[in-house]
Design an enzyme around this catalytic site. Structure first.
Site, mmCIF file in Angstrom:
data_model
loop_
_atom_site.group_PDB
_atom_site.id
_atom_site.type_symbol
_atom_site.label_atom_id
_atom_site.label_comp_id
_atom_site.label_asym_id
_atom_site.label_seq_id
_atom_site.Cartn_x
_atom_site.Cartn_y
_atom_site.Cartn_z
ATOM 1 N N LYS A 67 0.848 -1.191 0.000
ATOM 2 C CA LYS A 67 0.000 0.000 0.000
ATOM 3 C C LYS A 67 0.883 1.240 0.000
ATOM 4 C CE LYS A 67 -2.373 1.208 3.687
ATOM 5 N NZ LYS A 67 -3.400 1.153 4.734
ATOM 6 N N GLN A 139 -13.018 7.907 10.297
ATOM 7 C CA GLN A 139 -12.698 6.699 11.050
ATOM 8 C C GLN A 139 -13.781 6.351 12.069
ATOM 9 O OE1 GLN A 139 -9.808 5.040 9.912
ATOM 10 N NE2 GLN A 139 -11.112 3.536 10.866
ATOM 11 N N ASP A 160 -16.237 15.938 19.567
ATOM 12 C CA ASP A 160 -15.246 16.415 18.609
ATOM 13 C C ASP A 160 -15.018 17.903 18.857
ATOM 14 O OD1 ASP A 160 -14.285 15.248 15.551
ATOM 15 O OD2 ASP A 160 -14.123 17.393 15.900
ATOM 16 N N VAL A 161 -13.809 18.370 18.546
ATOM 17 C CA VAL A 161 -13.542 19.800 18.677
ATOM 18 C C VAL A 161 -14.393 20.599 17.689
ATOM 19 C CG1 VAL A 161 -11.202 19.541 19.568
ATOM 20 C CG2 VAL A 161 -11.576 19.592 17.091
ATOM 21 N N ALA A 216 -2.758 7.796 16.927
ATOM 22 C CA ALA A 216 -1.302 7.957 16.905
ATOM 23 C C ALA A 216 -0.675 6.963 15.937
ATOM 24 C CB ALA A 216 -0.736 7.763 18.309
ATOM 25 N N ASP A 217 -0.171 7.474 14.815
ATOM 26 C CA ASP A 217 0.450 6.612 13.813
ATOM 27 C C ASP A 217 1.732 7.221 13.273
ATOM 28 O OD1 ASP A 217 -0.610 8.705 12.417
ATOM 29 O OD2 ASP A 217 -1.644 7.492 10.921
ATOM 30 N N LYS A 221 2.764 11.860 17.975
ATOM 31 C CA LYS A 221 1.315 11.857 18.143
ATOM 32 C C LYS A 221 0.940 11.176 19.461
ATOM 33 C CE LYS A 221 -0.406 12.135 13.403
ATOM 34 N NZ LYS A 221 -1.323 11.516 12.404
ATOM 35 N N SER A 287 -3.261 1.092 18.239
ATOM 36 C CA SER A 287 -3.327 0.682 16.832
ATOM 37 C C SER A 287 -2.492 1.604 15.950
ATOM 38 C CB SER A 287 -4.786 0.711 16.353
ATOM 39 O OG SER A 287 -4.864 0.455 14.976
#
Length: 320
Positions: A67, A139, A160-161, A216-217, A221, A287
């Protein structure tokens, strides 16, 4: 051997939540058993363009693929485009022929949502009643779908903000728009934000809760109060990735958390090598996204497409 081209529109007609959950659980099982091949992600950072690219190769169950995926958080503001745009190439490992080229953006969203669902299946309380969504973007939608498929009609608590994003998700999926504190107090909490500082506080999370930390990826983060990691049981998807770029990366760097405190990988839990939930502890799934999830789902979608005659076949690679 001709190559099958599958568009986003065609994939939407092929995909089911059940297909995604089955493929991703199979990927976790293979990863936990050591039956898959998955070199580390390769990052191509491009600060000039406010983003990065990642190459994610993998082999699983007789299928290989890669990918090419990005993360450009400012895309919506700068260009009116999604943050993530991806392409997937699925290959025959025996002949090296490219079997398919398909939209990787939907693939990424679907397998990530399914990963959160599988984590909750093994780590959450048996009969959760509430699902908290911290972050109400793309997501959140697939996370809701996977959890509803597994647990039925959960009460959705959305925060959510962006009030507009939360209201749009509520209109689409039902549930209630609530404070960040109330969403963080659900039986299952799914955080999916680009945050670089904690947004879910320890005192907001109830005993026995399960948290899917999906945002966090990349290095730097962070979504969770580090105390949640220190006091809870933390499961990662892959050590190489998580220690470098997962939810644990900042607390590790700051000396607040040690790699030896990890409870294991989710694959080890699925494979029966490590225990999942053991009581009223807080569990966390960190994740980062596995390439084996991509190849498992890409192969499943390819098989369905060929069986139904969906997609465009064309000669991409010559014989000479």
């Amino acid at each position: 051997m001709p190559t099958l081209l599958l568009s986003a529109k065609e994939l939407r007609g092929l995909y089911t939540v059940e297909l995604g959950l089955e493929a991703v659980e199979r990927a976790f099982l293979a990863h936990g058993r050591g039956d898959a091949l998955m070199p580390p992600k390769v990052y191509l950072s491009l600060p000039k363009y406010d983003g990065d690219f990642r190459a994610m190769p993998a082999f699983l169950d007789g299928a290989a693929g890669v990918k090419w995926v990005n993360a450009h958080p400012r895309n919506p503001q700068k260009h009116g485009l999604p943050t993530v745009r991806a392409v997937y190439i699925l290959s025959d490992p025996d002949t090296a022929s490219p079997l398919a080229i398909l939209d990787g953006t939907l693939l990424t969203a679907w397998r990530t949502g399914a990963a959160g669902g599988i984590a909750s299946k093994y780590l959450a309380k048996k009969k959760p009643r509430t699902l908290g969504l911290v972050g109400c973007g793309v997501q959140a939608r697939v996370l809701i779908d996977s959890h509803r498929a597994l647990f039925g009609d959960l009460e959705l608590l959305m925060a959510d903000v962006s009030e507009q994003a939360a209201q749009a998700l509520q209109k689409e999926k039902g549930g209630r728009v609530v404070s960040l504190q109330e969403a963080s107090g659900a039986d299952i909490v799914c955080s999916a934000t680009p945050a670089r500082a904690p947004v879910v506080r320890r005192e907001w999370v109830q005993a026995g809760a399960h948290i899917n930390a999906m945002g966090a990826d990349a290095p730097g983060k962070q979504e969770l109060d580090p105390r949640l990691l220190v006091e809870g049981r933390v499961f990662i998807d892959d050590a190489e990735q998580a220690l470098h770029s997962g939810e644990v990366n900042v607390p590790l760097h700051d000396g607040l958390f040690q790699a030896g405190q990890l409870a294991g990988t989710l694959g080890e839990v699925v494979a029966g090598k490590k225990p999942g939930r053991t009581g009223d502890e807080v569990t966390v799934f960190d994740s980062t996204g596995l390439a084996v999830q991509d190849v498992a789902l890409a192969r499943a979608l390819y098989d369905v497409a060929r069986a139904r005659g969906v997609g465009q076949l064309f000669d991409l690679v010559g014989d000479a």
